[in-house]
Scaffold this motif. Structure first.
Motif, PDB file in Angstrom:
ATOM      1  N   LYS A  32     -90.873  36.728 -39.036  1.00 18.08           N
ATOM      2  CA  LYS A  32     -89.862  35.681 -38.860  1.00 18.08           C
ATOM      3  C   LYS A  32     -89.662  34.912 -40.161  1.00 18.08           C
ATOM      4  CE  LYS A  32     -88.845  31.533 -36.122  1.00 18.08           C
ATOM      5  NZ  LYS A  32     -89.327  30.643 -35.031  1.00 18.08           N
ATOM      6  N   ALA A  33     -90.769  34.559 -40.806  1.00 16.02           N
ATOM      7  CA  ALA A  33     -90.674  33.812 -42.076  1.00 16.02           C
ATOM      8  C   ALA A  33     -89.977  34.652 -43.140  1.00 16.02           C
ATOM      9  CB  ALA A  33     -92.073  33.404 -42.537  1.00 16.02           C
TER      10      ALA A  33
ATOM     11  N   VAL B 120     -85.354  26.761 -48.033  1.00 17.71           N
ATOM     12  CA  VAL B 120     -86.383  27.449 -47.245  1.00 17.71           C
ATOM     13  C   VAL B 120     -87.243  26.437 -46.498  1.00 17.71           C
ATOM     14  CG1 VAL B 120     -88.482  28.849 -47.404  1.00 17.71           C
ATOM     15  CG2 VAL B 120     -86.429  29.533 -48.656  1.00 17.71           C
ATOM     16  N   LYS B 121     -87.600  25.352 -47.150  1.00 17.66           N
ATOM     17  CA  LYS B 121     -88.404  24.305 -46.475  1.00 17.66           C
ATOM     18  C   LYS B 121     -87.641  23.738 -45.290  1.00 17.66           C
ATOM     19  CE  LYS B 121     -91.554  21.049 -45.879  1.00 17.66           C
ATOM     20  NZ  LYS B 121     -90.931  20.215 -44.850  1.00 17.66           N
TER      21      LYS B 121
ATOM     22  N   ASP C  33     -88.746  24.150 -41.275  1.00 18.78           N
ATOM     23  CA  ASP C  33     -88.886  22.990 -40.372  1.00 18.78           C
ATOM     24  C   ASP C  33     -88.019  23.160 -39.132  1.00 18.78           C
ATOM     25  OD1 ASP C  33     -90.609  21.896 -42.195  1.00 18.78           O
ATOM     26  OD2 ASP C  33     -89.133  20.532 -43.079  1.00 18.78           O
ATOM     27  N   ALA C  34     -86.790  23.665 -39.324  1.00 21.85           N
ATOM     28  CA  ALA C  34     -85.863  23.798 -38.199  1.00 21.85           C
ATOM     29  C   ALA C  34     -86.275  24.906 -37.241  1.00 21.85           C
ATOM     30  CB  ALA C  34     -84.449  24.063 -38.730  1.00 21.85           C
ATOM     31  N   GLU C  35     -86.942  25.950 -37.728  1.00 17.88           N
ATOM     32  CA  GLU C  35     -87.259  27.106 -36.893  1.00 17.88           C
ATOM     33  C   GLU C  35     -88.739  27.229 -36.583  1.00 17.88           C
ATOM     34  OE1 GLU C  35     -85.120  30.702 -37.756  1.00 17.88           O
ATOM     35  OE2 GLU C  35     -83.720  29.639 -39.072  1.00 17.88           O
ATOM     36  N   GLY C  36     -89.492  26.168 -36.823  1.00 21.79           N
ATOM     37  CA  GLY C  36     -90.877  26.122 -36.376  1.00 21.79           C
ATOM     38  C   GLY C  36     -91.864  26.921 -37.196  1.00 21.79           C
TER      39      GLY C  36
END
Length: 275
Positions: A193-194, A250-251, A255-258
């Motif tokens: 995911k990342a 990216v940061k 944050d938005a996608e956990g």
């Protein structure tokens, strides 16, 4: 015995007067000559910058040559006023050059190094370089030194001898650079995911080159994080702006996608003691 002032003036007056006139003429010639030398150097610099087929670096160097050449010519003319023949002056200059050369090897070496810089062109005006441990933008290259401006606009003068004798890092040497960024995620997070988030953000940036395609892979299992390295090619002029933007985006996406970026931490395991 008293000396008649009139007799002294008749004997030495014309010589003193002639000497005073020569001194005045020499001073005027020296002042005007040095100003003309500076003016000619500025003309050479301006004319070369107007020509597309002449590099600004060469223009700056030629201007320095003109200034010093004119200065030498003015000094020879000034000596000529006092009756020193040019041939004699050249002989004296040769002897002085030998004597001074032994005590000023560094200065003469800087001149030779300046010529080497012009011949091999390891950097030019406007390049961002690291010379003799000092980084900055090249503002001027003359006979003796290279002038740099640091990122906080501090003027640094690096002797040409030191500039060319050490390792030269030219960050502007090529039109394309690779931007490397490492992102760390928590061991409990989804690596795929990342990677997908990072890839999406990079490919959406118009400054990122598609060929070669961006590299986004897990490259290290750190003490506190899983490290994902990115290698993205871009124009050298876009390097810093793109790097800062990618880090921020990216940061925000993490944050938005956990996806969490862990802080360094240490796990302490306490074993029970026997009763």
């Amino acid at each position: 015995m008293e000396i008649d002032p009139q007799i002294l003036w008749e004997q030495y007056g014309p010589m003193v007067f002639e000497g005073a006139v020569n001194v005045i003429i020499a001073l005027v010639m020296l002042i005007i000559g040095l100003r003309v030398a500076g003016w000619l150097a500025d003309v050479v610099r301006r004319q070369t910058t107007k020509r597309e087929n002449v590099d600004d670096t060469l223009g700056s160097f030629f201007a320095s040559l003109v200034r010093w050449g004119m200065t030498a010519a003015v000094l020879i003319a000034v000596f000529g006023i006092f009756g020193i023949p040019v041939a004699s002056f050249a002989a004296v200059l040769g002897a002085l050059t030998l004597a001074i050369g032994l005590s000023m090897q560094g200065a003469l070496g800087n001149i030779a190094s300046g010529v080497m810089i012009m011949l091999f062109r390891p950097y030019k005006l406007g390049d961002y370089v690291d010379l003799a441990g000092v980084a900055g933008t090249v503002k001027d290259i003359n006979l003796f030194q290279t002038v740099l401006a640091t990122v906080d606009n501090v003027k640094i003068m690096v002797p040409n001898g030191e500039a060319i004798s050490g390792v030269i890092t030219n960050y502007s040497g090529y039109d394309i650079r690779r931007c490397d960024i490492v992102f760390g995620i928590d061991y409990d997070d989804d690596m795929d995911k990342a990677i997908a988030i990072i890839t999406r953000i990079i490919t959406a940036d118009e400054r990122a080159h598609k060929d070669p395609e961006p590299f986004v892979k897990v490259t290290n299992l750190g003490d506190s994080s899983v490290d994902i390295s990115t290698r993205t090619w871009c124009a050298a002029s876009d390097y810093w702006a793109m790097k800062f933007d990618l880090i921020k985006q990216v940061k925000e996406a993490f944050d938005a996608e956990g996806v969490s970026i862990p802080y360094p931490h240490t796990t302490v395991v306490k074993k029970p003691t026997a009763a």
